[in-house]
Design an enzyme around this catalytic site. Structure first.
Site, PDB file in Angstrom:
ATOM      1  N   HIS A  54       0.819  -1.214   0.000  1.00 33.49           N
ATOM      2  CA  HIS A  54       0.000   0.000   0.000  1.00 33.49           C
ATOM      3  C   HIS A  54       0.856   1.269   0.000  1.00 33.49           C
ATOM      4  O   HIS A  54       0.547   2.234  -0.706  1.00 33.49           O
ATOM      5  CB  HIS A  54      -0.950   0.011   1.198  1.00 33.49           C
ATOM      6  CG  HIS A  54      -1.927  -1.117   1.194  1.00 33.49           C
ATOM      7  ND1 HIS A  54      -2.715  -1.442   2.279  1.00 33.49           N
ATOM      8  CD2 HIS A  54      -2.246  -2.025   0.222  1.00 33.49           C
ATOM      9  CE1 HIS A  54      -3.464  -2.491   1.975  1.00 33.49           C
ATOM     10  NE2 HIS A  54      -3.201  -2.864   0.745  1.00 33.49           N
ATOM     11  N   HIS A 113      -9.057  -1.746  -5.651  1.00 29.75           N
ATOM     12  CA  HIS A 113      -8.025  -2.100  -4.674  1.00 29.75           C
ATOM     13  C   HIS A 113      -7.050  -3.116  -5.255  1.00 29.75           C
ATOM     14  O   HIS A 113      -5.852  -3.090  -4.929  1.00 29.75           O
ATOM     15  CB  HIS A 113      -8.642  -2.658  -3.383  1.00 29.75           C
ATOM     16  CG  HIS A 113      -7.589  -2.960  -2.363  1.00 29.75           C
ATOM     17  ND1 HIS A 113      -7.057  -1.986  -1.543  1.00 29.75           N
ATOM     18  CD2 HIS A 113      -6.931  -4.107  -2.051  1.00 29.75           C
ATOM     19  CE1 HIS A 113      -6.111  -2.531  -0.774  1.00 29.75           C
ATOM     20  NE2 HIS A 113      -6.032  -3.817  -1.069  1.00 29.75           N
ATOM     21  N   HIS A 139      -1.173 -11.231  -4.910  1.00 24.89           N
ATOM     22  CA  HIS A 139       0.197 -10.853  -4.568  1.00 24.89           C
ATOM     23  C   HIS A 139       1.228 -11.836  -5.120  1.00 24.89           C
ATOM     24  O   HIS A 139       2.258 -11.428  -5.660  1.00 24.89           O
ATOM     25  CB  HIS A 139       0.347 -10.726  -3.051  1.00 24.89           C
ATOM     26  CG  HIS A 139      -0.431  -9.585  -2.479  1.00 24.89           C
ATOM     27  ND1 HIS A 139      -0.182  -8.280  -2.820  1.00 24.89           N
ATOM     28  CD2 HIS A 139      -1.460  -9.555  -1.587  1.00 24.89           C
ATOM     29  CE1 HIS A 139      -1.024  -7.489  -2.173  1.00 24.89           C
ATOM     30  NE2 HIS A 139      -1.808  -8.237  -1.430  1.00 24.89           N
TER      31      HIS A 139
END
Length: 257
Positions: free
Chosen positions: A53, A211, A238
């Site tokens: 982030h 997101h 990820h």
């Protein structure tokens, strides 16, 4: 956590201020040690969790050199998005340095496929991400698609506020395992049956796919080079993002001429 100016050629580095010697961990793919549900960097026995982030905000604002001084194993969670880091960058300001940084333009496609996960980087005159999310058994999500150029303006407006999300069943499993102890509806969106559980509702009807783009910007920043490409992704997370970052790195350093 503090953002500290760094000299030219430093790159993006984390410095663990709570450890003897203030160990430095560069934000590059070679230091990724886990990426199951978030991206974790490490060196020796030291770890920094959930770096994606903060790295997304740094990449979107085209910051090349920065020391991130951190106390503890994880950046502040904020509301589960990149908002707090965008605010930090804008409050501190950005200084232009003298060194020239090359921006790599791909000469041919780079791709990765693994079952239902597909990622391709196409030659482009801009950095853009197009993402398709697919939860066919979850009525409130189903399929979502979003595409956007990645720059400070679009990132702040369209992506930065979009929070981590999870299905309720996934959250319950993680809690049973003693994980995500700091998670709450203040920093995540939870989907349970036909209900959205979050502090302020959804910021966008398609906040979930946005997101995913946020995560991807952070994960792909670990390539360590500024590059222009149109990234098209289907159902990546990820682990596949980092695997693709490695492919991009290998292509840029060995094949892109």
């Amino acid at each position: 956590m503090s953002f500290v100016p760094a000299k030219e050629g430093t790159g993006i580095i984390f410095k663990r201020m709570d450890c003897p010697g203030n160990t430095i961990i560069p934000a590059t793919i070679e230091y990724v040690c886990d990426n199951a549900r978030n991206t974790i960097l490490g060196i020796g026995n030291l770890r920094i969790h959930t770096v994606e982030h903060v790295l997304a905000a740094i990449r979107a604002f085209n910051i090349d050199n920065l020391c991130i001084e951190i106390h503890g194993i994880e950046p502040p969670v904020g509301n589960g998005s990149s908002d707090v880091f965008v605010s930090m960058i804008e409050k501190a300001g950005i200084v232009e340095q003298d060194a020239k940084v090359p921006i790599v333009k791909l000469q041919k496609p780079v791709y990765l496929s693994d079952g239902e996960i597909h990622i391709v980087a196409l030659p482009s005159d801009e950095y853009r991400i197009s993402y398709t999310l697919n939860y066919p058994d979850t009525r409130l999500i189903k399929s979502q698609y979003f595409t956007t150029p990645i720059n400070s303006e679009t990132f702040k407006k369209e992506i930065a506020s979009c929070r981590t999300f999870s299905l309720y069943e996934e959250v319950a499993t993680l809690l049973d395992r003693g994980l995500i102890k700091g998670a709450s509806l203040d920093n995540a969106v939870v989907i349970k049956d036909d209900t959205i559980l979050s502090k302020d509702g959804l910021f966008f009807p398609d906040e979930m796919v946005r997101h995913k783009i946020l995560d991807m910007v952070g994960d792909l920043s670990l390539v360590g080079f500024d590059f222009q490409a149109h990234i098209i992704s289907i159902r990546s997370g990820h682990a596949s993002n980092v695997a693709f970052a490695k492919k991009l790195y290998n292509y840029i350093t060995t094949e892109n001429t």
